[in-house]
Design a protein around this motif. Structure first.
Motif, PDB file in Angstrom:
ATOM      1  N   GLY A   1      21.690   5.612  -8.252  1.00 10.44           N
ATOM      2  CA  GLY A   1      21.804   7.023  -8.709  1.00 10.44           C
ATOM      3  C   GLY A   1      20.593   7.205  -8.956  1.00 10.44           C
ATOM      4  N   ARG A   2      19.803   6.453  -8.352  1.00 12.26           N
ATOM      5  CA  ARG A   2      17.972   7.045  -8.010  1.00 12.26           C
ATOM      6  C   ARG A   2      17.226   6.477  -6.903  1.00 12.26           C
ATOM      7  NH1 ARG A   2      18.776   3.699 -12.777  1.00 12.26           N
ATOM      8  NH2 ARG A   2      18.063   5.208 -14.863  1.00 12.26           N
ATOM      9  N   THR A   3      16.234   7.374  -6.057  1.00 14.56           N
ATOM     10  CA  THR A   3      16.083   7.238  -4.994  1.00 14.56           C
ATOM     11  C   THR A   3      15.388   6.368  -4.967  1.00 14.56           C
ATOM     12  OG1 THR A   3      15.887  10.082  -5.751  1.00 14.56           O
ATOM     13  CG2 THR A   3      14.298   8.696  -3.637  1.00 14.56           C
ATOM     14  N   VAL A   4      15.006   4.705  -4.443  1.00 10.71           N
ATOM     15  CA  VAL A   4      14.511   4.065  -4.248  1.00 10.71           C
ATOM     16  C   VAL A   4      14.296   3.396  -3.181  1.00 10.71           C
ATOM     17  CG1 VAL A   4      14.712   1.504  -4.604  1.00 10.71           C
ATOM     18  CG2 VAL A   4      15.950   2.828  -5.560  1.00 10.71           C
TER      19      VAL A   4
ATOM     20  N   THR B   1       1.074  -1.303  -0.061  1.00 11.49           N
ATOM     21  CA  THR B   1      -0.118  -0.127  -0.144  1.00 11.49           C
ATOM     22  C   THR B   1       0.737   1.363   0.192  1.00 11.49           C
ATOM     23  OG1 THR B   1      -1.857  -1.263   0.804  1.00 11.49           O
ATOM     24  CG2 THR B   1      -2.159   1.216   1.293  1.00 11.49           C
ATOM     25  N   LEU B   2       2.263   0.981   0.793  1.00 12.93           N
ATOM     26  CA  LEU B   2       2.420   2.144   0.989  1.00 12.93           C
ATOM     27  C   LEU B   2       3.245   2.469  -1.374  1.00 12.93           C
ATOM     28  CD1 LEU B   2       3.787   3.936   3.565  1.00 12.93           C
ATOM     29  CD2 LEU B   2       6.081   2.975   3.037  1.00 12.93           C
ATOM     30  N   LEU B   3       4.077   2.174  -1.186  1.00 10.00           N
ATOM     31  CA  LEU B   3       4.469   1.894  -2.953  1.00 10.00           C
ATOM     32  C   LEU B   3       3.436   2.182  -3.794  1.00 10.00           C
ATOM     33  CD1 LEU B   3       6.772  -1.927  -2.948  1.00 10.00           C
ATOM     34  CD2 LEU B   3       6.735   1.020  -2.123  1.00 10.00           C
ATOM     35  N   ARG B   4       1.997   1.601  -3.371  1.00  5.82           N
ATOM     36  CA  ARG B   4       1.106   2.142  -4.975  1.00  5.82           C
ATOM     37  C   ARG B   4       0.952   4.120  -4.664  1.00  5.82           C
ATOM     38  NH1 ARG B   4      -1.526  -2.030  -6.956  1.00  5.82           N
ATOM     39  NH2 ARG B   4      -0.620  -3.875  -6.513  1.00  5.82           N
ATOM     40  N   LEU B   5       0.087   4.072  -2.744  1.00  5.23           N
ATOM     41  CA  LEU B   5       0.351   5.821  -2.614  1.00  5.23           C
ATOM     42  C   LEU B   5       0.771   6.562  -3.297  1.00  5.23           C
ATOM     43  CD1 LEU B   5      -0.891   4.720   1.181  1.00  5.23           C
ATOM     44  CD2 LEU B   5      -2.848   5.505  -0.806  1.00  5.23           C
ATOM     45  N   GLN B   6       2.267   6.011  -2.944  1.00  6.62           N
ATOM     46  CA  GLN B   6       3.767   6.916  -4.204  1.00  6.62           C
ATOM     47  C   GLN B   6       3.586   6.926  -5.127  1.00  6.62           C
ATOM     48  OE1 GLN B   6       7.007   8.377  -2.411  1.00  6.62           O
ATOM     49  NE2 GLN B   6       6.132   9.331  -3.704  1.00  6.62           N
TER      50      GLN B   6
ATOM     51  N   THR C   1       3.993  10.578 -13.265  1.00  9.78           N
ATOM     52  CA  THR C   1       3.961   8.916 -13.374  1.00  9.78           C
ATOM     53  C   THR C   1       5.581   8.969 -14.247  1.00  9.78           C
ATOM     54  OG1 THR C   1       1.712   8.460 -13.567  1.00  9.78           O
ATOM     55  CG2 THR C   1       3.342   7.139 -14.991  1.00  9.78           C
ATOM     56  N   ALA C   2       5.847  10.027 -15.142  1.00 14.16           N
ATOM     57  CA  ALA C   2       6.671   9.866 -15.650  1.00 14.16           C
ATOM     58  C   ALA C   2       8.675  10.337 -14.967  1.00 14.16           C
ATOM     59  CB  ALA C   2       7.439  11.273 -16.583  1.00 14.16           C
ATOM     60  N   ARG C   3       8.174   9.755 -13.621  1.00 14.11           N
ATOM     61  CA  ARG C   3       9.167  10.594 -12.415  1.00 14.11           C
ATOM     62  C   ARG C   3       9.614   8.738 -12.280  1.00 14.11           C
ATOM     63  NH1 ARG C   3      10.185  15.853 -10.690  1.00 14.11           N
ATOM     64  NH2 ARG C   3       8.955  16.965 -12.464  1.00 14.11           N
ATOM     65  N   ILE C   4       8.308   8.253 -11.694  1.00  7.32           N
ATOM     66  CA  ILE C   4       8.577   6.622 -11.333  1.00  7.32           C
ATOM     67  C   ILE C   4       8.687   5.805 -12.771  1.00  7.32           C
ATOM     68  CG2 ILE C   4       7.474   5.413 -10.040  1.00  7.32           C
ATOM     69  CD1 ILE C   4       6.314   7.694  -8.330  1.00  7.32           C
ATOM     70  N   ALA C   5       9.412   4.387 -12.052  1.00  9.66           N
ATOM     71  CA  ALA C   5       9.670   3.303 -12.325  1.00  9.66           C
ATOM     72  C   ALA C   5       9.137   2.212 -11.606  1.00  9.66           C
ATOM     73  CB  ALA C   5      10.794   2.706 -12.901  1.00  9.66           C
ATOM     74  N   ILE C   6       7.984   1.603 -11.786  1.00 11.13           N
ATOM     75  CA  ILE C   6       7.420   0.366 -10.945  1.00 11.13           C
ATOM     76  C   ILE C   6       8.013  -1.182 -10.967  1.00 11.13           C
ATOM     77  CG2 ILE C   6       5.564  -0.084  -8.688  1.00 11.13           C
ATOM     78  CD1 ILE C   6       3.945   2.528 -10.255  1.00 11.13           C
ATOM     79  N   VAL C   7       8.471  -1.731 -10.433  1.00 13.48           N
ATOM     80  CA  VAL C   7       8.817  -3.479 -10.722  1.00 13.48           C
ATOM     81  C   VAL C   7       8.069  -4.404  -9.599  1.00 13.48           C
ATOM     82  CG1 VAL C   7      10.020  -5.609 -11.086  1.00 13.48           C
ATOM     83  CG2 VAL C   7      10.743  -2.960 -11.720  1.00 13.48           C
TER      84      VAL C   7
ATOM     85  N   VAL D   1      12.614   4.994  -8.258  1.00 14.22           N
ATOM     86  CA  VAL D   1      12.331   3.885  -8.271  1.00 14.22           C
ATOM     87  C   VAL D   1      11.747   3.552  -6.882  1.00 14.22           C
ATOM     88  CG1 VAL D   1      13.343   0.993  -8.930  1.00 14.22           C
ATOM     89  CG2 VAL D   1      14.093   2.856 -10.048  1.00 14.22           C
ATOM     90  N   LEU D   2      10.597   2.192  -7.039  1.00 13.19           N
ATOM     91  CA  LEU D   2       9.692   1.638  -6.638  1.00 13.19           C
ATOM     92  C   LEU D   2       9.966  -0.227  -6.952  1.00 13.19           C
ATOM     93  CD1 LEU D   2       6.633   3.757  -6.641  1.00 13.19           C
ATOM     94  CD2 LEU D   2       8.586   3.434  -5.238  1.00 13.19           C
ATOM     95  N   LEU D   3       9.592  -1.004  -5.803  1.00 15.70           N
ATOM     96  CA  LEU D   3      10.012  -2.176  -5.886  1.00 15.70           C
ATOM     97  C   LEU D   3       9.544  -3.014  -4.883  1.00 15.70           C
ATOM     98  CD1 LEU D   3      13.983  -2.486  -6.519  1.00 15.70           C
ATOM     99  CD2 LEU D   3      12.844  -2.299  -8.630  1.00 15.70           C
TER     100      LEU D   3
END
Length: 575
Positions: A526-529, A382-387, A414-420, A499-501
């Motif tokens: 080099g990314r905020t993760v 939920t934390l990731l989905r809210l981010q 959306t352009a600033r976030i990559a999600i896996v 980046v959200l993993l």
């Protein structure tokens, strides 16, 4: 009905729809007036000099040609408007669904949307192409013909006019009795659609259990059958009532016309005698009977057309409710932060009555990595989905570079976030097309570089079709590790600063896990993760760890600090 349709269509399509309806009304009136030429034509034919009918016959032929042209334009306009609206409504529905919170997409709603996007939109938008013209003609042409009959003889016209309120009454009663049945049938159909999806997705479990049936689906299909039977029975009295009403009025016109004609005696065959003593001529009676028959035909079709329109209106109402579902609000003046540090400020999130996150506060400096650890159901995903703003918080705020995500343009966020995610969904397309979703404008060299960094090139090299390999719906033709490599390559190609993993290696074999970890290392560089993880190999890559339990942060610090603390994290990591 028209108002509902125009509201659903919106201003863009409401205007051409109104023009098309006006054209259809004019066509229906022209058809009714066309039959008016039969009055002087038959009078001349049955009069003393039949040759006088020639000019009227020519006029009738010209009028038929004009009506045919008008009808062609009307039907063509309906088809064009219908196809344009269908294409436009698919885009509008897709854009609206993309703006709804992810939590809105429950299993039942997925079935509803699936049903609506298939037969629902076809039925709703097909009205303009296939139903509107017959419906307008069935309403307007008979009324125009009644006006013509009234001009010939007012008594027969008033008798024919009796059909109007009777037909309207039958239609209203039928619509009311069928409304509940239509609603029930639509609900049962949506439930069955959701169960079909569930049945397909549950095939591995069902086969492992040695079951070739699925009771929830069987039950849903039986309910659809019962609802269909009730819907059919609900409209049957209306169909019979409409037929009886039309035939009764036609018989009344016939009886009155014969009485008026016979009362004049056999000598009343000429047009000159018409109206001299309140009776009708044989020619007038013949014309009136032809007109009455032409008015009866479209009226009898109202039962079938009405049923189809009620079904379409049900789809309009459902589509209207969906389009009225409030999406995530968008700011009038979006903020564009210059940094990519993350902050959760007293964040609270609920799922119904259950509190998922309870006043969570934490920060992730730009370029640093945060691992979120905790038991199942603690609120980590939920934390990731809210981010990513898949939903909005119920309390507190989430910020990117100091800007509340609710104040940012959704496309910019959306352009600033990559999600896996752990469960990767791939589209039924080629491997290359799935990777390119990260950045459609990327060059072939950039795609190949991302694939190499994710070690996807190893997978591509051993497949017979290479980059052109079709992955199947959801990526079912690839293994879990191979799907993860596609997902990581897609994220690398996107090159987003955040980046959200979400537990991306929890279900992988050792070989795939090693390959995926190599790709993740390149992705995080080099990314905020923020990573949700439970394996120590993944957690060790984090600069800081928070332990989440019951929606609250119970411990936080570096991985080594928490191990030395010997608390929940240390016990959890040793399991």
């Amino acid at each position: 009905m028209i108002r509902t349709l125009l509201r659903v269509l919106g201003h863009e399509y409401a205007v051409p729809m109104r023009r098309t309806v006006v054209l259809m009304v004019l066509t229906a009136v022209a058809e009714g007036l066309l039959y008016a030429l039969l009055v002087p034509l038959l009078r001349a034919l049955l009069g003393g000099t039949p040759a006088d009918a020639r000019p009227w016959l020519i006029a009738f032929a010209v009028a038929v040609a004009g009506y045919a042209l008008l009808r062609y334009r009307s039907d063509l306009a309906g088809m064009r408007v219908g196809t344009t609206m269908l294409r436009g409504m698919y885009h509008r529905l897709g854009r609206h669904l993309a703006r709804l919170p992810i939590a809105w997409f429950t299993g039942a709603r997925v079935g509803e949307v699936s049903s609506m996007a298939g037969r629902g939109l076809l039925a709703a938008m097909g009205v303009a192409a296939h139903l509107m013209a017959p419906f307008v003609a069935a309403c307007v042409t008979p009324l125009t013909i009644v006006v013509v009959i009234t001009v010939v003889d007012w008594r027969l016209g008033l008798t024919a006019l009796v059909a109007a309120p009777l037909v309207v009454a039958v239609h209203v009663v039928t619509a009311r009795s069928a409304a509940a049945a239509d609603t029930a049938h639509a609900g049962r159909a949506d439930e069955a659609a959701a169960r079909v999806v569930e049945f397909v997705q549950a095939q591995p479990v069902l086969r492992a259990g040695g079951r070739d049936g699925f009771e929830p689906l069987d039950r849903a299909l039986r309910e659809v059958e019962r609802a269909s039977r009730r819907r059919t029975l609900s409209v049957l009295p209306g169909a019979v009532g409409l037929a009886v009403t039309v035939q009764f009025v036609f018989t009344a016109v016939l009886a009155l016309g014969v009485a008026l004609a016979v009362g004049g005696g056999p000598h009343r065959t000429g047009a000159a005698a018409a109206g001299s003593d309140g009776l009708v001529t044989a020619a007038e009676l013949l014309v009136i009977l032809v007109l009455a028959a032409r008015a009866a035909d479209p009226l009898l079709s109202l039962s079938d057309i009405g049923g189809k329109l009620r079904a379409a209106r049900g789809e309009w109402d459902r589509l209207d409710r969906l389009l009225r579902t409030a999406p995530l609000p968008e700011p009038a003046n979006p903020v564009r932060p210059a940094r990519h540090d993350l902050e959760f400020d007293a964040v609270t999130s609920r799922d119904g009555d259950r509190i998922v996150l309870d006043g969570v506060s934490l920060t992730v400096p730009q370029g640093r990595r945060l691992a979120v650890v905790g038991p199942s159901g603690a609120g980590k995903s939920t934390l990731l989905r809210l981010q990513a703003r898949f939903a909005d918080v119920d309390g507190g705020a989430i910020r990117v570079g100091g800007a509340d995500v609710r104040d940012m343009d959704p496309a910019d966020l959306t352009a600033r976030i990559a999600i896996v995610f752990q469960d990767v969904y791939l589209f039924d397309a080629t491997i290359e097309e799935n990777v390119r979703l990260g950045r459609p404008t990327a060059t072939d060299e950039e795609v190949r570089a991302a694939a190499t960094a994710a070690r996807l090139d190893e997978v591509v090299d051993r497949l017979p079709d290479g980059w052109l390999t079709i992955v199947g719906e959801g990526g079912t033709l690839l293994s879990g590790g191979e799907r993860q490599r596609v997902s990581i390559a897609r994220a690398l190609l996107k090159d987003a600063p955040i980046v959200l993993l979400d537990e991306v290696t929890s279900a992988l074999d050792p070989d795939n896990e090693a390959a995926v970890h190599a790709g993740i290392d390149r992705l995080m560089s080099g990314r905020t993760v923020i990573m949700v993880a439970h394996r120590m190999r993944t957690v060790r890559r984090a600069d800081r760890v928070v332990f989440l339990d019951g929606g609250r942060i119970t411990e936080q610090g570096t991985p080594d600090e928490l191990l030395r603390l010997g608390g929940r994290y240390a016990a959890f990591s040793g399991e």
